[in-house]
Scaffold this motif. Structure first.
Motif: not given
Lengths: 513, 96
Positions: A332, A335, A339, A364-365, A368, B89-92
Motif C-alpha cells: 500500500x 498513506x 493525504x 482519498x480512497x 489510495x 482499514x481504508x480511508x473514509x
C-alpha cells in the motif's frame, strides 16, 4: 556422475535404490545455484534450509521403509507466480513483495505428495507479462548460453534454471508462449498442456481463459513425469477438466506409428530467421526418416492471432489485476504522504478558485488505489491494464473485445480442420533465437510479435511442446514446436521422445562462466 | 484510429492508475501503436460467428450447499497492509 546434469528419472531411480540420498542431490544443486546464480539471476528466492528439510524428510521416509513418491527427492524450481504456503510469492512485482500466501497452489500440493523438493522460486516477467524476463521488478535473468542475451519469457527463470542445471525440472505458466518460448531460447524442453489439463488454483491469474501451468525438463521423458504429477481434475478449479490422466511416463518411450505431421506455410513467412527456418525444416525431414508422412496444412487466420491475443489477454488482465488494491494484501502506498499530497492539491485549487478541478479531485480512497497501483506495477503491467481497460470501455467493446472473441473461434476452427488431417503441426517456436538484453524493451509491439507462433495454441486451448532442434551460427539454441488437438499431450510427448532418440540436441549443455 | 492524451488520462482513472505527465505522453504513443495494430482484426468477416470467450465448453459448476471450513479471519487479514483484527482499514469513503 555429475548431479546437475542427471535426468529426473535417473535421480528418482538412484534415490529409490539408495545409491543417492535426496540430501546429496539437493546439496549438489544448491551449491550449483550458489556458484552460478549471482550472474544468471534465474532464481528469485532459494531457502537452503527449507529445501534441505524437504530432502531430509524424503530420506527419513526411505530409511523407515515407507513408500516414496514418483518424484521422491527430485528438486523442482517453481515460477514465482504459484502460491507456496508460508513462503513469499511475488510475481516479480513490487505489488506483491510483502505477500505470503496462506495456501499452496494445487500443483505445489501435488509436487509435495510426489516427494519433490521445491528448491526455489524463479524469476519471471512481472505477472507473467513479457517475452524476455526483463520486466521483473527484481532483476534481469540472463540466458545461460550467452549472458548478454535474454532467456525468453515470461517463465525465463524456470527455463534458465533447467538449462543451467539448477534443477532437472521446473514449473512455468504459459498464457501466450511463456513456457514454450523460453524453453526454445534456453535449449530445454517445455510443454503448455491443454487448457484445463492442469489446475490453475493458486496460480496468480493473468488471463484466465489462456493461462495454463506446465512442465520444463531437459528431455521429453522428464517432462512426461512432471506432467503426470501435476495433471488432473481439481474441484478447486472449475475449469480443470475431469478426464483421466494417461501414464505419460510409461507411454513416452513408445514410438508413434503412421504419424501424420503437418507444416504451415504461414510459419515460414516474413520475420522468421534463416537459421530457425532451416533447423525446423531439417527436423521435419528427421520425422520423415522416422516414418512420418508430411503434408501442408493451412491456418488461414493465424496471421490475426497476435492482434486477437493482445486484445483478449489485456482485457482479462485488466479485470484480474483489479484485485491489487492496496487493501486486502500486498503493498500500500504511504498513506500519510498521500493525504499530504491531496491536501496540497486541494489548497492549490481553492486558491486558484478552480471549481471544476476541486469537483474532479480524487477522493482519498480512489487516490489510495491509484497511487498504490502506480507504485506497485511496472511499465508493461500498466500498459496492459490500460489497453484492456480501453478495449473494454463503453463504445469500444464490440469493435475490440467482441470481435477478438469471434476471430478467436475462427482460429480454433482452423486448427480443428487441420487436426482432422494430421496428428500434429510441426513448426518454429519463436521467429529468432535469443536476442540481446535491452534490444526490444522500448518497442512493445515488436516484443509482442515474438509470440506469433505460440499464442495460437492458447487462444485455441491446445497443447504445445517446445524442444531443442539445433543451434544458430552463434551457438544459440533453436526450438521446434509440436502442436496437437486438445488432450493429445501423450502424442506430443511420444513424438518429442522419438525425435530426442534420433537426435542429440537436447543433450547439449551451456558452459557456465 | 489513434488515442488522444485526454482519452488515455480518462482510462487511467477507470483503471485506477495514476500516471505521471511523462507516462501519459509515452502511454498515448505506445497504446496508439498497439491499437492501430490490433485493428487488423477489423478486416475479418465475422458475420454470424459466435464469440468464443472460453475454449472449454463447460457450464457452471456447482458444489453442494454445505458449510465447510474457510480461511480463518486472522489468516485472511494477516497480509493486509492495515487492519484492526476484525476488518480491513481504508480511508473514509463517505465524507471526512
Amino acid at each position: 556422475m555429475f548431479i546437475p546434469h542427471e535426468s529426473a528419472t535417473d535421480l528418482v531411480a538412484l534415490i529409490h535404490s539408495g545409491d543417492l540420498t535426496a540430501v546429496e542431490v539437493t546439496t549438489a544443486l544448491l551449491e550449483r545455484i550458489e556458484r552460478h546464480d549471482a550472474s544468471l539471476q534465474a532464481m528469485l528466492r532459494v531457502d537452503n534450509q527449507a529445501a534441505l528439510a524437504q530432502a531430509e524428510a524424503i530420506d527419513a521416509r526411505r530409511r523407515r521403509g515407507e513408500p516414496l513418491g514418483s518424484l521422491a527427492g527430485v528438486p523442482v524450481a517453481v515460477k514465482d507466480n504459484m502460491c507456496t504456503r508460508g513462503e513469499a510469492t511475488t510475481c516479480a512485482s513490487r505489488m506483491l513483495e510483502p505477500f505470503v500466501p496462506p495456501y499452496d497452489a494445487t500443483v505445489i500440493g501435488r509436487l509435495r505428495e510426489a516427494g519433490a523438493v521445491v528448491i526455489g522460486k524463479t524469476n519471471l516477467d512481472e505477472f507473467a507479462m513479457g517475452s524476455t524476463t526483463e520486466n521483473s521488478a527484481f532483476g534481469v535473468t540472463r540466458n545461460p548460453w550467452d549472458p548478454e542475451r535474454v532467456p525468453g519469457g515470461s517463465s525465463g527463470g524456470s527455463a534458465a534454471s533447467v538449462a543451467a542445471g539448477f534443477a532437472p525440472l521446473a514449473l512455468g505458466s504459459d498464457t501466450g508462449g511463456s513456457i514454450r518460448a523460453p524453453a526454445a531460447l534456453c535449449g530445454v524442453t517445455g510443454m503448455k498442456p491443454t487448457y484445463g489439463r492442469v489446475s490453475r488454483y493458486g496460480l496468480v491469474a493473468f488471463a484466465s481463459s489462456l493461462d495454463q501451468i506446465g512442465p520444463f525438463g531437459r528431455s521429453a521423458a522428464d517432462v512426461a513425469v512432471l506432467l503426470e504429477t501435476i495433471a488432473g481434475h481439481d474441484p478447486a478449479d472449475t475449469t480443470s477438466v475431469d478426464v483421466p490422466v494417461p501414464r505419460y511416463s510409461e507411454s513416452v518411450s513408445r514410438p508413434l506409428e503412421n504419424l501424420r505431421i503437418g507444416w504451415v506455410k504461414e510459419h515460414f513467412g516474413a520475420g522468421i530467421g534463416d537459421d530457425v527456418a532451416a533447423a525446423v525444416r531439417e527436423a521435419i525431414r528427421t520425422y520423415e526418416s522416422l516414418g512420418a508422412s508430411v503434408r501442408e496444412v493451412s491456418l488461414p487466420h493465424a496471421k490475426y492471432s497476435i492482434a486477437v491475443y493482445y486484445v483478449i489477454a489485456p482485457c482479462e488482465a485488466s479485470s484480474n489485476l483489479a484485485r491489487f488494491d492496496g487493501v486486502h494484501y500486498g503493498m500500500r502506498t504511504d498513506e500519510a504522504v498521500m493525504r499530504a499530497e491531496l491536501d496540497d492539491e486541494r489548497a492549490r485549487l481553492e486558491k486558484a478558485g478552480d471549481e471544476r478541478g476541486l469537483a474532479d479531485m480524487d477522493t482519498a480512497m480512489v487516490r489510495l488505489y491509484r497511487k498504490t497501483r502506480a507504485e506497485g506495477f511496472g511499465p508493461e503491467v500498466k500498459r496492459r491494464i490500460m489497453l484492456g481497460t480501453y478495449a473494454l470501455s463503453s463504445g469500444y467493446y464490440d469493435a475490440y473485445y467482441k470481435r477478438a472473441l469471434q476471430v478467436r473461434r475462427l482460429i480454433r476452427e482452423d486448427y480443428d480442420r487441420a487436426f482432422a488431417e494430421v496428428d500434429m503441426i510441426v513448426g518454429p517456436v519463436t521467429p529468432t533465437t535469443a536476442f540481446r538484453l535491452g534490444e526490444r524493451v522500448d518497442d512493445p509491439l515488436s516484443m509482442y510479435l515474438f509470440d506469433l507462433y505460440t499464442c495460437g495454441a492458447n487462444l485455441a486451448g491446445l497443447p504445445g511442446i517446445s524442444l531443442p532442434c539445433g543451434f544458430d551460427g552463434q551457438g544459440l539454441p533453436i526450438g521446434l514446436q509440436l502442436q496437437a488437438a486438445p488432450f493429445e499431450e501423450e502424442k506430443l510427448l511420444r513424438a518429442a521422445h522419438m525425435y530426442q532418440t534420433a537426435t542429440d540436441w537436447h543433450t547439449r549443455r551451456p558452459e557456465l562462466a | 484510429m489513434s488515442l488522444t492524451r485526454e482519452e488515455v488520462e480518462k482510462v487511467s482513472l477507470l483503471a485506477r492508475l495514476r500516471l505521471s505527465e511523462a507516462e501519459l505522453d509515452q502511454m498515448t504513443r505506445q497504446l496508439g501503436t498497439i491499437v492501430e495494430y490490433v485493428e487488423l482484426i477489423a478486416e475479418v468477416d465475422t458475420t454470424g460467428v459466435e464469440p468464443m470467450a472460453h475454449v472449454a465448453d463447460v457450464a457452471n459448476v456447482f458444489r453442494d450447499d454445505e458449510v465447510r471450513p474457510s480461511l480463518p479471519r486472522d489468516e485472511a487479514l494477516r497480509g493486509a497492509p492495515n487492519h484492526d483484527d476484525e476488518c480491513y482499514r481504508v480511508p473514509a469513503v463517505m465524507g471526512d
